[in-house]
Scaffold this active site. Structure first.
Site, PDB file in Angstrom:
ATOM      1  N   SER A 196       0.706  -2.730  -8.638  1.00  0.00           N
ATOM      2  CA  SER A 196       1.065  -3.781  -9.587  1.00  0.00           C
ATOM      3  C   SER A 196       0.867  -5.148  -8.955  1.00  0.00           C
ATOM      4  O   SER A 196       1.041  -5.318  -7.738  1.00  0.00           O
ATOM      5  CB  SER A 196       2.540  -3.601  -9.955  1.00  0.00           C
ATOM      6  OG  SER A 196       3.006  -4.707 -10.679  1.00  0.00           O
ATOM      7  N   TYR A 254      11.954  -2.116  -7.787  1.00  0.00           N
ATOM      8  CA  TYR A 254      10.731  -1.536  -8.353  1.00  0.00           C
ATOM      9  C   TYR A 254       9.491  -2.046  -7.602  1.00  0.00           C
ATOM     10  O   TYR A 254       8.648  -1.265  -7.162  1.00  0.00           O
ATOM     11  CB  TYR A 254      10.618  -1.868  -9.854  1.00  0.00           C
ATOM     12  CG  TYR A 254       9.230  -1.634 -10.382  1.00  0.00           C
ATOM     13  CD1 TYR A 254       8.750  -0.349 -10.575  1.00  0.00           C
ATOM     14  CD2 TYR A 254       8.365  -2.703 -10.635  1.00  0.00           C
ATOM     15  CE1 TYR A 254       7.453  -0.116 -11.014  1.00  0.00           C
ATOM     16  CE2 TYR A 254       7.072  -2.490 -11.077  1.00  0.00           C
ATOM     17  CZ  TYR A 254       6.622  -1.198 -11.266  1.00  0.00           C
ATOM     18  OH  TYR A 254       5.328  -0.981 -11.685  1.00  0.00           O
ATOM     19  N   LYS A 261       6.433  -0.224  -5.014  1.00  0.00           N
ATOM     20  CA  LYS A 261       4.960  -0.307  -5.102  1.00  0.00           C
ATOM     21  C   LYS A 261       4.391  -0.782  -3.773  1.00  0.00           C
ATOM     22  O   LYS A 261       3.412  -0.234  -3.260  1.00  0.00           O
ATOM     23  CB  LYS A 261       4.548  -1.269  -6.224  1.00  0.00           C
ATOM     24  CG  LYS A 261       4.844  -0.760  -7.618  1.00  0.00           C
ATOM     25  CD  LYS A 261       4.044   0.493  -7.952  1.00  0.00           C
ATOM     26  CE  LYS A 261       4.452   1.113  -9.256  1.00  0.00           C
ATOM     27  NZ  LYS A 261       3.930   2.459  -9.473  1.00  0.00           N
ATOM     28  N   LEU A 279       7.251  -8.350 -22.890  1.00  0.00           N
ATOM     29  CA  LEU A 279       7.035  -9.277 -23.996  1.00  0.00           C
ATOM     30  C   LEU A 279       6.395  -8.612 -25.228  1.00  0.00           C
ATOM     31  O   LEU A 279       6.928  -8.730 -26.341  1.00  0.00           O
ATOM     32  CB  LEU A 279       6.152 -10.444 -23.508  1.00  0.00           C
ATOM     33  CG  LEU A 279       5.770 -11.474 -24.550  1.00  0.00           C
ATOM     34  CD1 LEU A 279       6.988 -12.141 -25.161  1.00  0.00           C
ATOM     35  CD2 LEU A 279       4.844 -12.526 -23.922  1.00  0.00           C
TER      36      LEU A 279
HETATM   37  P1  NAD Z   1       5.390   5.064 -18.379  1.00  0.00           P
HETATM   38  O1  NAD Z   1       6.845   5.093 -18.077  1.00  0.00           O
HETATM   39  O2  NAD Z   1       4.955   5.039 -19.784  1.00  0.00           O
HETATM   40  O3  NAD Z   1       4.666   6.296 -17.642  1.00  0.00           O
HETATM   41  C1  NAD Z   1       5.143   6.807 -16.421  1.00  0.00           C
HETATM   42  C2  NAD Z   1       5.298   8.316 -16.591  1.00  0.00           C
HETATM   43  O4  NAD Z   1       5.776   8.870 -15.366  1.00  0.00           O
HETATM   44  C3  NAD Z   1       6.284   8.689 -17.689  1.00  0.00           C
HETATM   45  O5  NAD Z   1       5.630   9.555 -18.603  1.00  0.00           O
HETATM   46  C4  NAD Z   1       7.425   9.386 -16.959  1.00  0.00           C
HETATM   47  O6  NAD Z   1       7.989  10.422 -17.727  1.00  0.00           O
HETATM   48  C5  NAD Z   1       6.716   9.898 -15.710  1.00  0.00           C
HETATM   49  N1  NAD Z   1       7.574  10.081 -14.532  1.00  0.00           N
HETATM   50  C6  NAD Z   1       8.450   9.198 -13.974  1.00  0.00           C
HETATM   51  N2  NAD Z   1       9.016   9.745 -12.897  1.00  0.00           N
HETATM   52  C7  NAD Z   1       8.502  10.991 -12.755  1.00  0.00           C
HETATM   53  C8  NAD Z   1       8.710  12.042 -11.826  1.00  0.00           C
HETATM   54  N3  NAD Z   1       9.590  11.951 -10.825  1.00  0.00           N
HETATM   55  N4  NAD Z   1       7.989  13.187 -11.982  1.00  0.00           N
HETATM   56  C9  NAD Z   1       7.113  13.318 -12.992  1.00  0.00           C
HETATM   57  N5  NAD Z   1       6.882  12.353 -13.906  1.00  0.00           N
HETATM   58  C10 NAD Z   1       7.580  11.208 -13.784  1.00  0.00           C
HETATM   59  O7  NAD Z   1       4.786   3.810 -17.580  1.00  0.00           O
HETATM   60  P2  NAD Z   1       3.328   3.170 -17.657  1.00  0.00           P
HETATM   61  O8  NAD Z   1       3.474   1.801 -18.212  1.00  0.00           O
HETATM   62  O9  NAD Z   1       2.355   4.109 -18.250  1.00  0.00           O
HETATM   63  O10 NAD Z   1       3.056   2.995 -16.115  1.00  0.00           O
HETATM   64  C11 NAD Z   1       2.310   3.942 -15.365  1.00  0.00           C
HETATM   65  C12 NAD Z   1       2.306   3.518 -13.904  1.00  0.00           C
HETATM   66  O11 NAD Z   1       1.738   2.209 -13.814  1.00  0.00           O
HETATM   67  C13 NAD Z   1       3.699   3.418 -13.286  1.00  0.00           C
HETATM   68  O12 NAD Z   1       3.618   3.863 -11.947  1.00  0.00           O
HETATM   69  C14 NAD Z   1       3.992   1.938 -13.330  1.00  0.00           C
HETATM   70  O13 NAD Z   1       4.883   1.544 -12.325  1.00  0.00           O
HETATM   71  C15 NAD Z   1       2.614   1.346 -13.103  1.00  0.00           C
HETATM   72  N6  NAD Z   1       2.465  -0.018 -13.635  1.00  0.00           N
HETATM   73  C16 NAD Z   1       2.797  -0.260 -14.943  1.00  0.00           C
HETATM   74  C17 NAD Z   1       2.668  -1.554 -15.436  1.00  0.00           C
HETATM   75  C18 NAD Z   1       3.062  -1.876 -16.842  1.00  0.00           C
HETATM   76  O14 NAD Z   1       3.290  -3.060 -17.149  1.00  0.00           O
HETATM   77  N7  NAD Z   1       3.131  -0.912 -17.758  1.00  0.00           N
HETATM   78  C19 NAD Z   1       2.187  -2.567 -14.594  1.00  0.00           C
HETATM   79  C20 NAD Z   1       1.851  -2.272 -13.284  1.00  0.00           C
HETATM   80  C21 NAD Z   1       2.000  -0.975 -12.813  1.00  0.00           C
HETATM   81  C1  WQD Z   2       5.736 -11.651 -19.574  1.00  0.00           C
HETATM   82  C2  WQD Z   2       6.162 -13.085 -19.897  1.00  0.00           C
HETATM   83  C3  WQD Z   2       8.485 -13.482 -19.473  1.00  0.00           C
HETATM   84  C4  WQD Z   2      10.007 -10.772 -22.570  1.00  0.00           C
HETATM   85  C5  WQD Z   2       6.411  -7.096 -15.720  1.00  0.00           C
HETATM   86  C6  WQD Z   2       6.755  -6.610 -14.346  1.00  0.00           C
HETATM   87  C7  WQD Z   2       5.499  -6.364 -13.563  1.00  0.00           C
HETATM   88  C8  WQD Z   2       4.546  -5.455 -14.331  1.00  0.00           C
HETATM   89  C9  WQD Z   2       4.314  -5.928 -15.715  1.00  0.00           C
HETATM   90  C10 WQD Z   2       4.980  -3.220 -13.668  1.00  0.00           C
HETATM   91  C11 WQD Z   2       7.110 -13.682 -18.850  1.00  0.00           C
HETATM   92  C12 WQD Z   2       8.183 -13.614 -20.949  1.00  0.00           C
HETATM   93  C13 WQD Z   2       9.213 -11.510 -21.711  1.00  0.00           C
HETATM   94  C14 WQD Z   2      10.724 -11.446 -23.589  1.00  0.00           C
HETATM   95  C15 WQD Z   2       9.771 -13.515 -22.818  1.00  0.00           C
HETATM   96  N1  WQD Z   2       5.107  -4.140 -14.468  1.00  0.00           N
HETATM   97  N2  WQD Z   2       9.086 -12.855 -21.836  1.00  0.00           N
HETATM   98  N3  WQD Z   2      10.563 -12.802 -23.671  1.00  0.00           N
HETATM   99  O1  WQD Z   2       7.519  -9.977 -16.143  1.00  0.00           O
HETATM  100  O2  WQD Z   2       5.048 -10.602 -16.185  1.00  0.00           O
HETATM  101  O3  WQD Z   2       5.707  -8.322 -15.599  1.00  0.00           O
HETATM  102  O4  WQD Z   2       5.568  -6.148 -16.375  1.00  0.00           O
HETATM  103  O5  WQD Z   2       4.457  -3.225 -12.582  1.00  0.00           O
HETATM  104  O6  WQD Z   2       5.895  -5.818 -12.340  1.00  0.00           O
HETATM  105  O7  WQD Z   2       7.555  -7.588 -13.701  1.00  0.00           O
HETATM  106  O8  WQD Z   2       5.964  -9.022 -17.922  1.00  0.00           O
HETATM  107  O9  WQD Z   2       6.076  -8.684 -20.338  1.00  0.00           O
HETATM  108  O10 WQD Z   2       8.220  -8.772 -19.007  1.00  0.00           O
HETATM  109  O11 WQD Z   2       6.905 -10.861 -19.324  1.00  0.00           O
HETATM  110  O12 WQD Z   2       9.663 -14.749 -22.945  1.00  0.00           O
HETATM  111  O13 WQD Z   2      11.487 -10.866 -24.376  1.00  0.00           O
HETATM  112  O14 WQD Z   2       6.910 -13.063 -21.111  1.00  0.00           O
HETATM  113  O15 WQD Z   2       9.423 -14.456 -19.064  1.00  0.00           O
HETATM  114  O16 WQD Z   2       6.780 -15.055 -18.758  1.00  0.00           O
HETATM  115  P1  WQD Z   2       6.138  -9.603 -16.410  1.00  0.00           P
HETATM  116  P2  WQD Z   2       6.832  -9.246 -19.204  1.00  0.00           P
END
Ligand code: NAD
Ligand code: WQD
Length: 348
Positions: free
Chosen positions: A124, A149, A153, A200
Site C-alpha cells: 500500500s 495496519y 504492510k 470515501l
Molecule cells: P477485502 O477485505 O475486500 O479482501 C481481503 C480478503 O482477505 C477478504 O475476503 C477477507 O475475508 C480475507 N482474509 C482476511 N484475513 C484472512 C485470513 N487470515 N485468512 C484468509 N483470508 C483472510 O480487501 P481488499 O480491498 O480487496 O484488499 C485486498 C488486499 O489489498 C489487502 O491485503 C489490503 O490490505 C490491500 N490493500 C487494499 C487497499 C484498498 O484501499 N482496498 C489499498 C492498499 C492495499
Molecule cells: C480519501 C480522502 C479523506 C472518507 C486509505 C488507507 C490506505 C489505503 C487506501 C489500504 C481523504 C477523505 C474519506 C469520508 C472524507 N488502504 N474522506 N470523508 O485515507 O487515502 O487511504 O485507503 O492500504 O492505507 O489509509 O482513503 O478513502 O479513506 O480517504 O472526506 O467519509 O477522502 O480524508 O482525504 P485514504 P480514504
C-alpha cells in the site's frame, strides 16, 4: 499460469480473478470469508464462464494450507488476504499484527515447502507515510506509518525482501496500491464494506443510494487547491490488470521488485464528489468536518516504473471510476446481500 489467490473473494481479489481468467490463467481461491462472501466468487464464475476452486481456509491454518497445496501445484501466489481497516487497526492492534503477520508468515513457509517461491503481495502507498516526494516514486523512502495496519504492510515488505535476499529462488513483487475505487463495469462485483464505510467512495455511494444522509468531508484547510485531501484514485479493474502484468516480472525472475500502482493523477475530495455528481446526475449532500486523525494532505504516485518494466498503465479515469462505482451500488444497494459472520443474510 496456475495461481493461488489468497483473499480472492474480497474487493480487489475478485476483480483480479476476472482479469487473470481473461488473460488465460487459472486460479484457486483461499479465503476465510472474514470480510467477504462466496457470492462474489459465484459472480466472478458467471463473468468468466468457468468454475473456480475455492477453499474456506484461514491463512494462519498451516494444515488447511498444506491440504490445498497437496491438491494443487502453483506457479505463483497472489496474496491479498489480510485485514485492512486503518481505524480498526488502531483499536485492535494485536488482531491486525496476528492476522496479517502470522498469516503471511505461515503462508510463506507453506509455499516454500511446496516449492512455490513466487509471490505478488498487496502492499500500500501507506508505507510512504507522509511522503517525502510528490509524485511518489518507488525510491521515495518509506515513512512513519501512523497505524498498525500500515505497519503490517511495511513489516511484511521487509520480511519478504529479507527472505528473497537469503534465497534467490524467490521472486517477490511488492505492489503498492494507491486508492482503489470503482467496480467491474458489469455491475456484478464491487466493494462490499460491512458496517459504516471508512473510505470515501463507498461512503459516497451509500449517500447516493439513500442509505446515509450526507457525506462528511474531513477537513478543508489542507495545503491543496481547494483545501481538501488529494489522492491518487485508481479504477479497481486497472489495478486488477496490474497483477496480470506483474506476472511478467515473476516470469523474468525479477528477484525483488516494487511497483506503484496508481494513475499518477491526484484529485481532491471535492473534485471526486463533483465528478460523481456530474457523471451520474445525482446530488451528493456534504458538510465539512474536522480533519480525520492520521490523514495526510496529498498522496499521488509516479507510476512510470510499472509502465516501463511491466507495460502496464492505468487506462480508466475518474469519470469511469465514478460511473462504475455507482452502477455497482445502485444495482446492489445491499452489496452482496449483507453479511453476518461471513455468511449471507440474504442471497441475491
Ligand atoms: P477485502 O477485505 O475486500 O479482501 C481481503 C480478503 O482477505 C477478504 O475476503 C477477507 O475475508 C480475507 N482474509 C482476511 N484475513 C484472512 C485470513 N487470515 N485468512 C484468509 N483470508 C483472510 O480487501 P481488499 O480491498 O480487496 O484488499 C485486498 C488486499 O489489498 C489487502 O491485503 C489490503 O490490505 C490491500 N490493500 C487494499 C487497499 C484498498 O484501499 N482496498 C489499498 C492498499 C492495499
Ligand atoms: C480519501 C480522502 C479523506 C472518507 C486509505 C488507507 C490506505 C489505503 C487506501 C489500504 C481523504 C477523505 C474519506 C469520508 C472524507 N488502504 N474522506 N470523508 O485515507 O487515502 O487511504 O485507503 O492500504 O492505507 O489509509 O482513503 O478513502 O479513506 O480517504 O472526506 O467519509 O477522502 O480524508 O482525504 P485514504 P480514504
Amino acid at each position: 499460469m496456475k495461481i493461488l489467490v489468497t483473499g480472492g473473494t474480497g474487493f480487489i481479489g475478485s476483480h483480479t480473478l476476472v482479469e487473470l481468467y481473461a488473460s488465460g490463467h487459472e486460479a484457486v481461491v483461499v479465503d476465510n470469508l472474514c470480510n467477504s462472501t462466496q457470492t462474489a466468487l459465484k459472480r466472478v464464475e458467471e463473468l468468466v464462464g468457468r468454475s473456480i476452486p475455492f477453499y474456506q481456509v484461514d491463512i494462519r491454518d498451516r494444515d488447511g494450507l498444506n491440504s490445498v497445496m497437496n491438491q494443487h501445484r502453483f506457479d505463483v501466489c497472489i496474496h491479498f488476504a489480510g485485514l485492512k481497516a486503518v481505524g480498526e487497526s488502531v483499536e485492535k492492534p494485536w488482531e491486525y499484527y496476528e492476522n496479517n503477520l502470522s498469516g503471511t508468515l505461515t503462508l510463506l513457509d507453506v509455499l516454500r515447502q511446496h516449492g512455490c517461491k513466487n509471490i505478488i503481495f498487496s502492499s500500500s502507498a501507506t508505507v510512504y507515510g507522509d511522503p517525502a516526494i510528490i509524485p511518489i516514486t518507488e525510491e521515495c523512502p518509506k515513512g512513519h506509518c501512523t497505524n498498525p495496519y500500515g505497519q503490517t504492510k511495511s513489516m511484511l515488505e521487509e520480511i519478504m525482501m529479507d527472505m528473497q535476499r537469503a534465497d534467490k529462488a524467490w521472486n517477490v513483487v511488492l505492489l503498492r496500491y494507491f486508492n482503489p475505487i470503482g467496480a467491474h463495469p458489469s455491475g456484478r462485483i464491487g466493494e462490499n464494506p460491512s458496517g459504516i464505510p471508512n473510505n470515501l467512495m463507498p461512503y459516497l455511494t451509500q449517500v447516493a443510494v439513500g442509505k446515509r444522509p450526507e457525506l462528511g468531508v474531513f477537513g478543508n484547510d489542507y495545503d491543496t487547491p481547494d483545501g481538501t485531501g488529494v489522492r491518487d484514485y485508481i479504477h479497481v479493474v486497472d489495478l486488477a490488470k496490474g497483477h496480470v502484468a506483474a506476472l511478467k516480472a515473476i516470469e523474468s525472475n525479477c528477484g525483488c521488485a516494487i511497483y506503484n500502482l496508481g494513475t499518477g493523477q491526484g484529485y481532491s475530495v471535492l473534485q471526486l464528489v463533483n465528478t460523481f455528481e456530474k457523471v451520474n446526475g445525482i446530488h451528493i449532500p456534504y458538510s465539512i468536518k474536522p480533519r480525520r486523525a492520521g490523514d495526510i494532505a496529498i498522496c499521488y504516485s509516479n507510476p512510470a516504473k510499472a509502465e516501463r518494466e511491466l507495460g502496464w498503465k492505468a487506462e480508466l479515469g475518474l469519470e469511469e471510476m465514478c460511473r462504475d462505482a455507482w452502477n455497482w451500488q445502485k444495482n446492489n444497494p445491499e452489496g452482496y446481500g449483507g453479511m453476518e459472520n461471513g455468511k449471507l443474510k440474504t442471497e441475491n
